[in-house]
Design a protein around this motif. Structure first.
Motif, PDB file in Angstrom:
ATOM      1  N   GLU A 139      20.641   1.885 -18.964  1.00 11.27           N
ATOM      2  CA  GLU A 139      21.512   3.049 -18.859  1.00 11.27           C
ATOM      3  C   GLU A 139      21.153   3.878 -17.624  1.00 11.27           C
ATOM      4  O   GLU A 139      21.943   4.705 -17.175  1.00 11.27           O
ATOM      5  N   VAL A 194      27.072  10.542 -18.714  1.00 11.13           N
ATOM      6  CA  VAL A 194      28.192   9.894 -19.381  1.00 11.13           C
ATOM      7  C   VAL A 194      29.478  10.602 -19.002  1.00 11.13           C
ATOM      8  O   VAL A 194      29.496  11.806 -18.771  1.00 11.13           O
ATOM      9  N   ASN A 332      27.186   0.475 -18.959  1.00 13.91           N
ATOM     10  CA  ASN A 332      27.196   1.306 -20.163  1.00 13.91           C
ATOM     11  C   ASN A 332      26.840   0.419 -21.354  1.00 13.91           C
ATOM     12  O   ASN A 332      27.655  -0.418 -21.761  1.00 13.91           O
ATOM     13  N   THR A 336      32.552   2.174 -25.389  1.00 12.03           N
ATOM     14  CA  THR A 336      33.083   3.017 -24.326  1.00 12.03           C
ATOM     15  C   THR A 336      34.533   3.360 -24.650  1.00 12.03           C
ATOM     16  O   THR A 336      35.130   2.778 -25.564  1.00 12.03           O
TER      17      THR A 336
END
Length: 442
Positions: A139, A194, A332, A336
């Motif tokens: 990440e 994010v 990711n 998502t």
């Protein structure tokens, strides 16, 4: 069942746990104050409404925010779900894991169903191990960049943007200023973020208008674009040139419990600045050449993640350059926004026949703040107009309509892009017109 659906849930109805806030909390920057933390959790709970579509058919939903039952009823009718048990409003002001810790009956109910349980992402309450270690590693946009750089030589249509980590904020400011003095645009990134948080495109004019690199960094922290502490990455800005229509692409993949890597598909994302707004997936959404390149590279990423113990859903995001090469920007390791679009497409193709395009619109502005009941009525009035265009309207995020800046999350499904465009324009106009409801009160 073969393919990604079999690897994801075995084709069975699943428990969906909307733990977006839990996942994001793992990567909150040091120094975040209580008010900002609360805002981030509230925004994550809005996004966790997407839990309804974490797999093609839910058996039980765990939703942190309070949502009206009419919303899930609407989805159940359109998607032909069986009975769905909904536990709503379980974690106001907290995370789902902390809320479930105090609800043993709900934990027992989830375990007692005996089916697959899918989360937004992996967190420590699900157990430590190689999968969580892979999440924590990749990440990071720096670690993802290292992996991209290692893999890219085998893929001539993939170009990895140059990236550096100058160190402290002072050195970062100096490097930004030096690049701006050479006329270079820079993508400034926090290692973790994010939905566009922690990423900003810095044009030379922006930097000099702010009074230099240090002043710009202070402003970006003050406006909560960047975290107050921690290292920052400087990345080469990729100029899309005439490929701007396909500027932002994604490719989704599922790594099965046996480590096998299963392609899901390519999508073209809508991005405002650096903030993800939605995606379009389905036949022809992404040209075959670009989709093929994205597929091959994402599967190579998947093989590496699987070897390091990752299991579950992930995607690789790309931008396109002037030569139509794909530049990978991040991984990711979780569900998502595009994952929801792929799930909806799979379900609609199954119950209505193949060929669906699905477009998700995660944050369509509303012209007025609406409670959920009023928002439902507003959308219900628009449903027949969308149907006349050959488009199915699906409400996905109904809880943010009463925020200071009200928005609603929607999905549109049809069989051609022009119909989706027309329905989106219709909805945008109707949402904007809500402001007229209050003109007489002014």
């Amino acid at each position: 069942m073969d393919g990604w659906v079999g690897a994801w849930t075995g084709g069975r109805a699943a428990v969906h746990v909307g733990n977006v806030a839990d996942f994001n909390e793992q990567f909150f920057a040091p120094g975040m104050d209580g008010a900002q933390r609360a805002r981030r959790l509230r925004q994550a709970h809005h996004y966790a409404c997407l839990a309804a579509c974490y797999s093609p058919e839910p058996a039980l939903l765990v939703l942190p925010a309070e949502v009206a039952p009419e919303w899930t009823d609407w989805l159940a009718r359109e998607l032909e779900w069986g009975p769905v048990e909904v536990h709503r409003g379980v974690a106001p002001g907290s995370t789902v894991a902390r809320a479930l810790a105090g609800r043993p009956a709900l934990r027992a109910r989830i375990a007692g169903l005996g089916g697959p349980v899918v989360h937004w992402g992996r967190t420590a309450d699900q157990g430590e191990g190689p999968e969580l270690a892979a999440v924590r590693r990749y990440e990071s946009k720096a670690a993802a960049h290292e992996l991209f750089t290692e893999l890219a030589p085998a893929y001539p249509d993939v170009h990895v943007p140059a990236q550096e980590c100058p160190g402290g904020r002072g050195r970062t400011a100096r490097r930004l200023t030096a690049r701006a003095a050479r006329g270079l645009t820079t993508v400034l990134k926090s290692p973790h973020g994010v939905g566009g948080y922690g990423t900003v495109v810095v044009e030379p004019a922006d930097l000099f208008a702010a009074g230099g690199g240090r002043a710009l960094l202070r402003r970006l922290v003050r406006t909560e674009v960047l975290p107050a502490r921690g290292g920052l990455l400087l990345e080469e800005h990729v100029d899309p040139g005439p490929a701007a229509r396909l500027r932002d692409l994604t490719y989704d993949v599922v790594v099965g419990s046996d480590g096998a890597v299963h392609p899901v598909g390519a999508g073209v994302m809508a991005v405002a600045g650096t903030r993800y707004q939605g995606v379009t997936v389905g036949p022809g959404a992404v040209p075959d050449a670009a989709a093929g390149t994205a597929r091959r590279f994402a599967l190579a990423v998947g093989e590496r993640l699987a070897a390091e113990g990752y299991r579950g859903w992930f995607d690789v995001d790309f931008v396109t350059d002037r030569r139509r090469r794909l530049a990978p920007t991040e991984i990711n390791l979780r569900l998502t926004g595009p994952a929801v679009a792929f799930v909806l497409r799979e379900r609609l193709d199954r119950v209505r026949g193949p060929g669906h395009l699905v477009r998700t619109l995660d944050a369509m502005p509303l012209g007025a703040r609406l409670a959920q009941e009023a928002l439902h009525d507003h959308l219900d009035r628009l449903r027949p107009a969308c149907a006349r265009l050959g488009v199915t309207l699906l409400p996905l995020i109904p809880t943010a309509g009463h925020d200071p800046e009200p928005v609603v999350g929607l999905a549109l499904a049809g069989t051609d892009v022009e119909a989706l465009d027309a329905a989106q324009a219709l909805l945008a106009a109707a949402n904007h017109a809500l402001a007229g409801m209050f003109e007489a009160l002014r």
